[in-house]
Design an enzyme around this catalytic site. Structure first.
Site, PDB file in Angstrom:
ATOM      1  N   ARG A  26     -17.960  -3.211  18.028  1.00 57.51           N
ATOM      2  CA  ARG A  26     -16.903  -4.255  17.754  1.00 57.51           C
ATOM      3  C   ARG A  26     -15.642  -4.610  18.475  1.00 57.51           C
ATOM      4  NH1 ARG A  26     -17.168  -4.241  12.059  1.00 57.51           N
ATOM      5  NH2 ARG A  26     -19.548  -5.002  12.593  1.00 57.51           N
ATOM      6  N   CYS A  64       0.741  -1.236  -0.120  1.00 53.56           N
ATOM      7  CA  CYS A  64       0.079   0.026   0.138  1.00 53.56           C
ATOM      8  C   CYS A  64       0.983   1.338   0.010  1.00 53.56           C
ATOM      9  CB  CYS A  64      -1.001  -0.176   1.218  1.00 53.56           C
ATOM     10  SG  CYS A  64      -2.164   1.345   1.204  1.00 53.56           S
ATOM     11  N   CYS A  73     -16.432  -9.490   5.650  1.00 53.43           N
ATOM     12  CA  CYS A  73     -15.849  -8.030   5.201  1.00 53.43           C
ATOM     13  C   CYS A  73     -14.713  -8.260   4.136  1.00 53.43           C
ATOM     14  CB  CYS A  73     -15.627  -7.341   6.373  1.00 53.43           C
ATOM     15  SG  CYS A  73     -14.814  -5.761   6.116  1.00 53.43           S
ATOM     16  N   CYS A 105     -19.586  -6.430   3.587  1.00 61.58           N
ATOM     17  CA  CYS A 105     -18.898  -5.309   3.900  1.00 61.58           C
ATOM     18  C   CYS A 105     -17.473  -5.255   3.167  1.00 61.58           C
ATOM     19  CB  CYS A 105     -18.825  -5.246   5.328  1.00 61.58           C
ATOM     20  SG  CYS A 105     -17.698  -4.064   6.002  1.00 61.58           S
ATOM     21  N   CYS A 136       0.330   0.427  10.197  1.00 63.88           N
ATOM     22  CA  CYS A 136       0.107  -0.955   9.248  1.00 63.88           C
ATOM     23  C   CYS A 136       1.163  -1.377   8.644  1.00 63.88           C
ATOM     24  CB  CYS A 136      -0.852  -0.307   8.132  1.00 63.88           C
ATOM     25  SG  CYS A 136      -1.639  -1.551   7.173  1.00 63.88           S
ATOM     26  N   CYS A 140       0.540   4.758   7.000  1.00 60.20           N
ATOM     27  CA  CYS A 140      -0.199   4.744   8.345  1.00 60.20           C
ATOM     28  C   CYS A 140       0.729   4.033   9.396  1.00 60.20           C
ATOM     29  CB  CYS A 140      -1.572   3.744   8.193  1.00 60.20           C
ATOM     30  SG  CYS A 140      -2.503   4.367   6.783  1.00 60.20           S
ATOM     31  N   CYS A 174     -19.360   1.668   9.240  1.00 64.31           N
ATOM     32  CA  CYS A 174     -18.678   1.286   9.985  1.00 64.31           C
ATOM     33  C   CYS A 174     -17.358   1.942  10.337  1.00 64.31           C
ATOM     34  CB  CYS A 174     -18.407  -0.293   9.452  1.00 64.31           C
ATOM     35  SG  CYS A 174     -17.089  -1.007  10.741  1.00 64.31           S
TER      36      CYS A 174
HETATM   37  N1  SAM Z   1      -6.528   0.382   3.425  1.00 60.14           N
HETATM   38  C1  SAM Z   1      -7.926   0.554   3.879  1.00 60.14           C
HETATM   39  C2  SAM Z   1      -7.968   1.614   4.673  1.00 60.14           C
HETATM   40  O1  SAM Z   1      -6.988   1.984   5.254  1.00 60.14           O
HETATM   41  O2  SAM Z   1      -8.933   2.316   5.239  1.00 60.14           O
HETATM   42  C3  SAM Z   1      -8.704  -0.444   4.340  1.00 60.14           C
HETATM   43  C4  SAM Z   1      -8.050  -1.476   5.096  1.00 60.14           C
HETATM   44  S1  SAM Z   1      -7.306  -0.819   6.737  1.00 60.14           S
HETATM   45  C5  SAM Z   1      -6.202  -2.168   7.151  1.00 60.14           C
HETATM   46  C6  SAM Z   1      -8.569  -0.912   7.864  1.00 60.14           C
HETATM   47  C7  SAM Z   1      -8.343  -0.576   9.163  1.00 60.14           C
HETATM   48  O3  SAM Z   1      -7.739  -1.278   9.807  1.00 60.14           O
HETATM   49  C8  SAM Z   1      -7.602   0.689   9.463  1.00 60.14           C
HETATM   50  O4  SAM Z   1      -8.225   2.146   9.063  1.00 60.14           O
HETATM   51  C9  SAM Z   1      -7.132   0.634  11.039  1.00 60.14           C
HETATM   52  O5  SAM Z   1      -8.047   1.297  11.775  1.00 60.14           O
HETATM   53  C10 SAM Z   1      -7.242  -0.706  11.193  1.00 60.14           C
HETATM   54  N2  SAM Z   1      -5.802  -1.405  11.394  1.00 60.14           N
HETATM   55  C11 SAM Z   1      -4.933  -1.389  10.325  1.00 60.14           C
HETATM   56  N3  SAM Z   1      -3.704  -1.775  10.963  1.00 60.14           N
HETATM   57  C12 SAM Z   1      -3.890  -2.113  12.149  1.00 60.14           C
HETATM   58  C13 SAM Z   1      -3.043  -2.547  13.355  1.00 60.14           C
HETATM   59  N4  SAM Z   1      -1.997  -3.091  13.106  1.00 60.14           N
HETATM   60  N5  SAM Z   1      -3.751  -2.772  14.508  1.00 60.14           N
HETATM   61  C14 SAM Z   1      -5.208  -2.397  14.729  1.00 60.14           C
HETATM   62  N6  SAM Z   1      -5.958  -1.642  13.733  1.00 60.14           N
HETATM   63  C15 SAM Z   1      -5.125  -1.741  12.577  1.00 60.14           C
HETATM   64 FE1  SF4 Z   2      -2.938   1.144   3.657  1.00 61.81          FE
HETATM   65 FE2  SF4 Z   2      -2.590  -0.092   5.830  1.00 61.81          FE
HETATM   66 FE3  SF4 Z   2      -3.151   2.320   5.566  1.00 61.81          FE
HETATM   67 FE4  SF4 Z   2      -5.059   0.924   4.974  1.00 61.81          FE
HETATM   68  S1  SF4 Z   2      -4.124   1.105   6.822  1.00 61.81           S
HETATM   69  S2  SF4 Z   2      -4.394   2.832   4.032  1.00 61.81           S
HETATM   70  S3  SF4 Z   2      -3.807  -0.882   3.979  1.00 61.81           S
HETATM   71  S4  SF4 Z   2      -1.179   1.600   4.962  1.00 61.81           S
END
Ligand code: SAM
Ligand code: SF4
Ligand code: DTB
Length: 331
Positions: A265, A57, A101, A133, A64, A61, A193
């Protein structure tokens, strides 16, 4: 169920602060009371999560493991074939999940062949009779409408953290862009959500701000995921402290009180919690979990189906057959 509390979207910071900071047992008691006014406390919504496109990606973030710029162990996986996704959904249904989802490690949806394929997946899962979802990153209103027309029931798009703390955690997009996508989902008539993560290094003030943003939306998100940071090696937050479960309990209870009709959740973090700890989260008003035979969330571990069945049995809970419908959330 006797609804003594009313839905409100005019919460003030002071009110949310008072709730959030109240003595823990009083807070849980109050949340549990509100929970019983709005929901059947014996039912837990089981939602199965599948990563349909993993890693690589472009976003940054800092929590992530799927961000391309961090050196993590996660294997990049292109968009899965539609038949595979439908097979997973069928298994999820057989295991008692009412919601499926599909998640993609995308910054945003683009109008390309991959989006066409996701539309086919949404139609296929919908035909199985499950609530479908998706969480695919940012969306325009037109794209949201296409998803809605394909049968999408809900879209997950978290605020992740407070507006003030946002750019400490993510620099490649803004909090406003996040809110804008949520508005596009609403305009298309898809249920929302949206929640966030604790354990990112944010303060209590930040957590309260995030709750306040959610609870003062013109309509509350129909589901509110509360995630504890899953610490992924190679990400900037890998050495953060593990979230104390009492903090999760406090956050869940406060969310339950300010958004009584929403599904709250208990999301990332369950794998590090005992049955006792998860039981406290349910007592505080959580009524939904991510589950699945793959024993992962997206890229981090999650309890398996048999462990979850055992958990529900121990606590006298049962899987929810169908979630409260859209009309349950007039605010
Ligand atoms: N890429 C899209 C986004 O960021 O909206 C969808 C997938 S993203 C993995 C969905 C959510 O997962 C993120 O917005 C975040 O809140 C949560 N998330 C991601 N990595 C995480 C982690 N290491 N621990 C807890 N929550 C996490
Ligand atoms: Fe990409 Fe992870 Fe951020 Fe979603 S949470 S936008 S998968 S880096
Ligand atoms: C949400 O709030 N939690 C889920 C779902 N929405 C997509 C994702 C949690 C991801 C946890 C870390 C991982 O496995 O990537």
């Amino acid at each position: 169920m006797d609804k003594k509390t009313t839905l409100r979207n005019d919460w003030t910071r002071q009110e949310v602060e008072e709730i959030y900071h109240s003595p823990l047992l009083e807070l849980v008691y109050k949340a549990s009371t509100v929970h019983r006014e709005w929901h059947n406390p014996e039912e837990i919504q089981m939602s199965t999560l599948l990563s349909i496109k993993t890693g690589g990606c472009p976003e940054d973030c800092s929590y992530c493991g799927q961000a391309a710029r961090y050196h993590t162990d996660i294997k990049v996986q292109a968009l899965l074939p539609t038949e595979k996704v439908i097979e997973h959904a069928q298994k999820a249904k057989d295991n008692g999940s009412s919601r499926f989802c599909m998640a993609a490690a995308w910054r945003e949806v683009r109008n390309n062949r991959d989006f066409d394929r996701v539309i086919e997946m949404v139609k296929g899962v919908n035909e199985l009779g499950m609530e479908v979802c998706c969480t695919l990153g940012m969306l325009t209103e037109e794209q949201a409408i296409r998803l809605q027309e394909a049968g999408l029931y809900a879209y997950n798009h978290n605020l992740d953290t407070s507006e003030q703390y946002y750019d400490e955690i993510i620099s490649t997009r803004t909090f406003d862009q996040r809110v804008n996508t949520i508005n596009n989902i609403r305009k298309a008539g898809i249920t929302v959500c949206s929640g966030g993560i604790i354990g990112l290094g944010e303060t209590h003030h930040d957590r309260i701000s995030m709750l306040l943003t959610l609870a003062t939306m013109p309509r509350h998100p129909e589901s509110v995921p509360i995630n504890a940071l899953a610490r992924v090696a190679g990400t900037p937050l890998e050495n953060n402290l593990k979230v104390d479960t009492w903090e999760m309990v406090r956050m869940i209870a406060a969310a339950r009180i300010v958004m009584p009709s929403s599904m709250v959740r208990l999301s990332a973090g369950r794998v590090e919690m005992s049955e006792f700890e998860q039981g406290w989260c349910f007592m505080a008003g959580a009524n939904s979990i991510f589950t699945g035979e793959r024993e992962t969330l997206l890229v981090t571990p999650n309890p398996g189906v048999s462990e979850d069945m055992q958990l529900l049995n121990t606590l006298g809970l049962k899987p929810m057959v169908k979630e409260n419908k859209k009309e349950s959330c007039p605010v």
